[in-house]
Design a protein around this motif. Structure first.
Motif, PDB file in Angstrom:
ATOM      1  N   PRO A  37       0.800  -1.241   0.000  1.00  0.00           N
ATOM      2  CA  PRO A  37       0.000   0.000   0.000  1.00  0.00           C
ATOM      3  C   PRO A  37       0.829   1.286   0.000  1.00  0.00           C
ATOM      4  CG  PRO A  37       0.019  -0.955   2.187  1.00  0.00           C
ATOM      5  CD  PRO A  37       0.762  -1.923   1.304  1.00  0.00           C
ATOM      6  N   TYR A  38       1.711   1.402  -0.994  1.00  0.00           N
ATOM      7  CA  TYR A  38       2.556   2.602  -1.049  1.00  0.00           C
ATOM      8  C   TYR A  38       1.751   3.856  -1.365  1.00  0.00           C
ATOM      9  CZ  TYR A  38       2.581   1.593  -6.121  1.00  0.00           C
ATOM     10  OH  TYR A  38       2.222   1.332  -7.419  1.00  0.00           O
ATOM     11  N   THR A  39       0.546   3.687  -1.913  1.00  0.00           N
ATOM     12  CA  THR A  39      -0.292   4.867  -2.167  1.00  0.00           C
ATOM     13  C   THR A  39      -0.718   5.520  -0.855  1.00  0.00           C
ATOM     14  OG1 THR A  39      -2.188   3.371  -2.351  1.00  0.00           O
ATOM     15  CG2 THR A  39      -1.165   4.094  -4.399  1.00  0.00           C
ATOM     16  N   ALA A  40      -0.795   4.725   0.224  1.00  0.00           N
ATOM     17  CA  ALA A  40      -1.078   5.279   1.554  1.00  0.00           C
ATOM     18  C   ALA A  40       0.213   5.719   2.237  1.00  0.00           C
ATOM     19  CB  ALA A  40      -1.811   4.248   2.421  1.00  0.00           C
ATOM     20  N   TYR A  41       1.250   4.882   2.124  1.00  0.00           N
ATOM     21  CA  TYR A  41       2.536   5.214   2.759  1.00  0.00           C
ATOM     22  C   TYR A  41       3.179   6.453   2.157  1.00  0.00           C
ATOM     23  CZ  TYR A  41       2.286   0.480   4.764  1.00  0.00           C
ATOM     24  OH  TYR A  41       1.903  -0.653   5.431  1.00  0.00           O
ATOM     25  N   ALA A  42       2.747   6.868   0.970  1.00  0.00           N
ATOM     26  CA  ALA A  42       3.265   8.095   0.365  1.00  0.00           C
ATOM     27  C   ALA A  42       3.039   9.293   1.276  1.00  0.00           C
ATOM     28  CB  ALA A  42       2.601   8.336  -0.987  1.00  0.00           C
ATOM     29  N   LYS A  43       2.049   9.190   2.164  1.00  0.00           N
ATOM     30  CA  LYS A  43       1.729  10.293   3.080  1.00  0.00           C
ATOM     31  C   LYS A  43       2.646  10.341   4.302  1.00  0.00           C
ATOM     32  CE  LYS A  43      -3.259  10.319   2.008  1.00  0.00           C
ATOM     33  NZ  LYS A  43      -3.322   9.247   1.011  1.00  0.00           N
ATOM     34  N   LEU A  44       3.484   9.327   4.503  1.00  0.00           N
ATOM     35  CA  LEU A  44       4.295   9.253   5.719  1.00  0.00           C
ATOM     36  C   LEU A  44       5.255  10.430   5.848  1.00  0.00           C
ATOM     37  CD1 LEU A  44       5.222   5.463   5.985  1.00  0.00           C
ATOM     38  CD2 LEU A  44       3.456   6.723   7.222  1.00  0.00           C
ATOM     39  N   GLN A  45       5.389  10.919   7.087  1.00  0.00           N
ATOM     40  CA  GLN A  45       6.317  12.003   7.383  1.00  0.00           C
ATOM     41  C   GLN A  45       7.760  11.502   7.258  1.00  0.00           C
ATOM     42  OE1 GLN A  45       5.300  14.981   7.886  1.00  0.00           O
ATOM     43  NE2 GLN A  45       3.261  14.952   8.809  1.00  0.00           N
ATOM     44  N   PRO A  46       8.686  12.354   6.777  1.00  0.00           N
ATOM     45  CA  PRO A  46      10.084  11.927   6.598  1.00  0.00           C
ATOM     46  C   PRO A  46      10.703  11.320   7.859  1.00  0.00           C
ATOM     47  CG  PRO A  46       9.737  14.061   5.575  1.00  0.00           C
ATOM     48  CD  PRO A  46       8.478  13.741   6.326  1.00  0.00           C
ATOM     49  N   GLU A  47      10.409  11.890   9.033  1.00  0.00           N
ATOM     50  CA  GLU A  47      11.008  11.363  10.268  1.00  0.00           C
ATOM     51  C   GLU A  47      10.495   9.962  10.591  1.00  0.00           C
ATOM     52  OE1 GLU A  47       7.735  14.334  11.540  1.00  0.00           O
ATOM     53  OE2 GLU A  47       9.269  14.135   9.969  1.00  0.00           O
ATOM     54  N   ASP A  48       9.251   9.650  10.161  1.00  0.00           N
ATOM     55  CA  ASP A  48       8.726   8.304  10.374  1.00  0.00           C
ATOM     56  C   ASP A  48       9.349   7.314   9.402  1.00  0.00           C
ATOM     57  OD1 ASP A  48       7.187   9.107  12.476  1.00  0.00           O
ATOM     58  OD2 ASP A  48       5.291   9.198  11.379  1.00  0.00           O
ATOM     59  N   VAL A  49       9.616   7.762   8.171  1.00  0.00           N
ATOM     60  CA  VAL A  49      10.309   6.906   7.206  1.00  0.00           C
ATOM     61  C   VAL A  49      11.703   6.579   7.738  1.00  0.00           C
ATOM     62  CG1 VAL A  49      11.233   6.748   4.857  1.00  0.00           C
ATOM     63  CG2 VAL A  49       9.004   7.828   5.252  1.00  0.00           C
ATOM     64  N   GLU A  50      12.385   7.570   8.289  1.00  0.00           N
ATOM     65  CA  GLU A  50      13.726   7.362   8.844  1.00  0.00           C
ATOM     66  C   GLU A  50      13.688   6.384  10.012  1.00  0.00           C
ATOM     67  OE1 GLU A  50      15.516  11.094   9.825  1.00  0.00           O
ATOM     68  OE2 GLU A  50      15.134  11.943   7.835  1.00  0.00           O
ATOM     69  N   ALA A  51      12.669   6.499  10.878  1.00  0.00           N
ATOM     70  CA  ALA A  51      12.558   5.600  12.033  1.00  0.00           C
ATOM     71  C   ALA A  51      12.265   4.165  11.588  1.00  0.00           C
ATOM     72  CB  ALA A  51      11.473   6.099  12.982  1.00  0.00           C
ATOM     73  N   LEU A  52      11.399   4.002  10.594  1.00  0.00           N
ATOM     74  CA  LEU A  52      11.123   2.669  10.053  1.00  0.00           C
ATOM     75  C   LEU A  52      12.383   2.049   9.461  1.00  0.00           C
ATOM     76  CD1 LEU A  52       7.657   3.194   8.312  1.00  0.00           C
ATOM     77  CD2 LEU A  52       8.178   1.391   9.958  1.00  0.00           C
ATOM     78  N   TYR A  53      13.136   2.865   8.737  1.00  0.00           N
ATOM     79  CA  TYR A  53      14.388   2.410   8.130  1.00  0.00           C
ATOM     80  C   TYR A  53      15.379   1.986   9.218  1.00  0.00           C
ATOM     81  CZ  TYR A  53      18.725   2.690   5.342  1.00  0.00           C
ATOM     82  OH  TYR A  53      19.925   2.421   4.729  1.00  0.00           O
ATOM     83  N   ALA A  54      15.479   2.793  10.274  1.00  0.00           N
ATOM     84  CA  ALA A  54      16.391   2.480  11.370  1.00  0.00           C
ATOM     85  C   ALA A  54      16.018   1.153  12.030  1.00  0.00           C
ATOM     86  CB  ALA A  54      16.376   3.610  12.402  1.00  0.00           C
ATOM     87  N   TYR A  55      14.730   0.919  12.223  1.00  0.00           N
ATOM     88  CA  TYR A  55      14.286  -0.323  12.868  1.00  0.00           C
ATOM     89  C   TYR A  55      14.563  -1.535  11.986  1.00  0.00           C
ATOM     90  CZ  TYR A  55      11.151  -4.060  14.313  1.00  0.00           C
ATOM     91  OH  TYR A  55      10.628  -5.281  14.667  1.00  0.00           O
ATOM     92  N   LEU A  56      14.190  -1.448  10.716  1.00  0.00           N
ATOM     93  CA  LEU A  56      14.382  -2.602   9.832  1.00  0.00           C
ATOM     94  C   LEU A  56      15.859  -2.904   9.607  1.00  0.00           C
ATOM     95  CD1 LEU A  56      11.551  -1.906   7.221  1.00  0.00           C
ATOM     96  CD2 LEU A  56      11.588  -3.702   8.952  1.00  0.00           C
ATOM     97  N   MET A  57      16.705  -1.879   9.647  1.00  0.00           N
ATOM     98  CA  MET A  57      18.137  -2.084   9.433  1.00  0.00           C
ATOM     99  C   MET A  57      18.878  -2.514  10.701  1.00  0.00           C
ATOM    100  SD  MET A  57      18.959  -1.822   6.344  1.00  0.00           S
ATOM    101  CE  MET A  57      18.448  -1.183   4.766  1.00  0.00           C
ATOM    102  N   HIS A  58      18.402  -2.076  11.870  1.00  0.00           N
ATOM    103  CA  HIS A  58      19.158  -2.310  13.100  1.00  0.00           C
ATOM    104  C   HIS A  58      18.376  -3.064  14.176  1.00  0.00           C
ATOM    105  CE1 HIS A  58      22.277   0.403  11.577  1.00  0.00           C
ATOM    106  NE2 HIS A  58      21.311   1.237  11.247  1.00  0.00           N
ATOM    107  N   GLY A  59      17.075  -3.255  13.984  1.00  0.00           N
ATOM    108  CA  GLY A  59      16.277  -3.939  15.006  1.00  0.00           C
ATOM    109  C   GLY A  59      15.705  -5.258  14.544  1.00  0.00           C
ATOM    110  N   VAL A  60      16.014  -5.647  13.316  1.00  0.00           N
ATOM    111  CA  VAL A  60      15.476  -6.881  12.744  1.00  0.00           C
ATOM    112  C   VAL A  60      16.622  -7.801  12.362  1.00  0.00           C
ATOM    113  CG1 VAL A  60      14.193  -7.842  10.782  1.00  0.00           C
ATOM    114  CG2 VAL A  60      13.368  -5.772  11.907  1.00  0.00           C
TER     115      VAL A  60
END
Length: 481
Positions: free
Chosen positions: A110-133
């Motif tokens: 559902p990237y059509t919905a995720y397109a609305k995500l705030q940049p800081e939330d994208v960064e936090a998701l990236y940080a978790y998937l890269m360092h918490g998984v």
């Protein structure tokens, strides 16, 4: 010469320093926030094979009308996952549907919905998937859709028509609760992906947001603020309870994709976030289905046909049911009770005042009889109902039996205006009635053949007409000198 030999080592060292610097910028708080956002975005539901798969390793088959789409590995594996993705690569995939290799994703993501995500939330998701998984070096099964849907480049055209790349902006003059709820509903939880009807090209219909949509064999109901067709008749507390537990006595019990959303995502949200979602849902512009005479949850009353079965032989393996009442008594009454009122501890919900039996669209009633319910509850208990479809360990029922059973429960406990046919049950077994676009591969060869025949016929007629004109044309009269 020496400098040339050392150049690859210098480049590797530079990359290592860059990676270490990037890792140093990631804080435990950001990773923790990313974990919460991943729950809110329900990433685990699609990117993890239930029960047997490793978290976020992909391979889960998403049954779409166009064919099965297998989710990708989003662990930080450098060989099979997104370990080589930069933050920009991740943003492109998450918000624009474009992988690192340039290939387009299908909007089952559902990237059509995720397109609305705030940049800081994208960064936090990236940080978790890269360092918490934990990285998982396993390639998931590849998606192979039939022609022409296997041409991923076509999604570039689709995106140009239907992808709005704008980041969410809070509405001025609205409360913090409203804006937080809108962000959760429209972006992270991507509720419209299921609850909004689709057009012929499988994009969300902008004229009917949250008015209800068909999701394969299941139906995601209207969640606008309309008091009859939507959730306008629910209280704020009831909405919060349903989002958190998937059950509200006298209203609804979650099953199918909604049950998964509750178990994997909504039940993990904080109470303030759930309150914010309920606040926003109560404000969505109401859309009424004119065929609805009263709310889906308002249908039904207790009924008991046990007296009519007294003295009968009863249903056994050798003695098939001869009536709808016997079919219900043999397969449903032991849990939902003979009067359809369920159990007092709500382990088995009432069939009266239950939206599954109140909607004009009977998809959820059919699908739950076929597939059952099996989901953990936030309090540690388990919601379970056996399915009666293929592979049932209880009692596999035919399409005709399930239609009879559905119609009996509708007439005794639900919306008496609804009737289920064996053909509808058969369609549900196959994943629901395919939309027009999904039927294209079946008719495309015929269309191409007809087009070719028309071209041949057109060419033949054109050649014939030229020949006839040439024959009919009078010979020029020779001039006299």
């Amino acid at each position: 010469m020496t400098c040339r030999l050392l150049r690859p080592f210098a480049l590797a060292a530079l990359m290592l320093v860059s990676a270490l610097a990037q890792a140093a910028e990631v804080s435990p708080e950001q990773i923790k926030r990313g974990e919460y956002l991943a729950r809110a975005a329900d990433c685990i539901a699609c990117h993890t094979v239930p029960r047997t798969g490793q978290p976020f390793a992909g391979g889960y088959g998403i049954a779409s009308p166009l064919g099965t789409i297998y989710s990708s590995n989003i662990t930080p594996s450098t060989s099979a996952g997104i370990g080589n993705y930069t933050l920009q690569d991740f943003d492109n995939a998450l918000r624009r549907g474009i992988r690192k290799d340039g290939a387009h994703l299908y909007p089952a993501m559902p990237y059509t919905a995720y397109a609305k995500l705030q940049p800081e939330d994208v960064e936090a998701l990236y940080a978790y998937l890269m360092h918490g998984v934990k990285p998982v070096d396993a390639q998931p099964r590849r998606t192979r859709l039939p022609f022409p849907f296997n041409i991923r480049l076509s999604m570039a055209v689709w995106n140009s028509l239907f992808l709005d790349p704008r980041v969410f902006q809070p509405e001025q003059g609205k409360s913090e609760d409203f804006n937080r709820g809108k962000y959760l509903v429209e972006a992270l939880e991507h509720c419209s992906a299921c609850h909004t009807p689709r057009n012929m090209l499988m994009a969300e219909n902008p004229d009917a947001p949250f008015a209800g949509g068909q999701l394969g064999a299941w139906y995601a109901p209207n969640i606008t603020a309309d008091p009859v067709s939507g959730v306008g008749g629910w209280t704020q507390a009831e909405l919060v309870q349903y989002l958190k537990t998937g059950h509200v006595a006298g209203k609804a019990a979650a099953a199918g994709p909604m049950a998964e959303a509750v178990s994997d995502s909504l039940s993990h949200l904080t109470d303030p976030d759930l309150q914010a979602m309920a606040t926003y849902l109560k404000t969505i512009a109401p859309i009424r289905n004119t065929a609805d005479s009263k709310p889906a949850w308002a249908w039904g009353s207790p009924a008991n046909d046990d007296d009519s079965l007294r003295g009968t032989a009863g249903v056994t393996q050798s003695n098939r049911p001869t009536s709808a009442a016997e079919l219900f008594s043999a397969n449903c009454a032991s849990c939902h009770q003979a009067n359809g009122m369920g159990t007092t501890d709500t382990a088995y919900p009432s069939l009266t005042n239950n939206t599954a039996l109140g909607h004009l669209n009977p998809s959820n009633l059919i699908a739950v009889i076929l597939n059952g319910v099996d989901r953990p509850l936030p309090d540690g208990h388990h919601a379970f109902m056996p399915g009666f479809g293929p592979g049932s360990l209880i009692n596999p029922l035919s399409d005709a039996d399930i239609a009879t059973l559905a119609n009996y429960t509708l007439q005794r406990f639900g919306n008496t205006n609804v009737h289920v046919t064996p053909e509808e049950v058969a369609a549900s077994r196959k994943g629901g009635e395919p939309p027009l676009l999904a039927k294209l591969p079946r008719v495309l060869p015929v269309v191409l053949m007809l087009f070719a025949l028309l071209l041949i016929l057109g060419g033949w007629r054109s050649a014939r007409q030229r020949k006839l004109r040439h024959v009919a044309r009078p010979s020029p009269t020779p001039r006299t000198p």
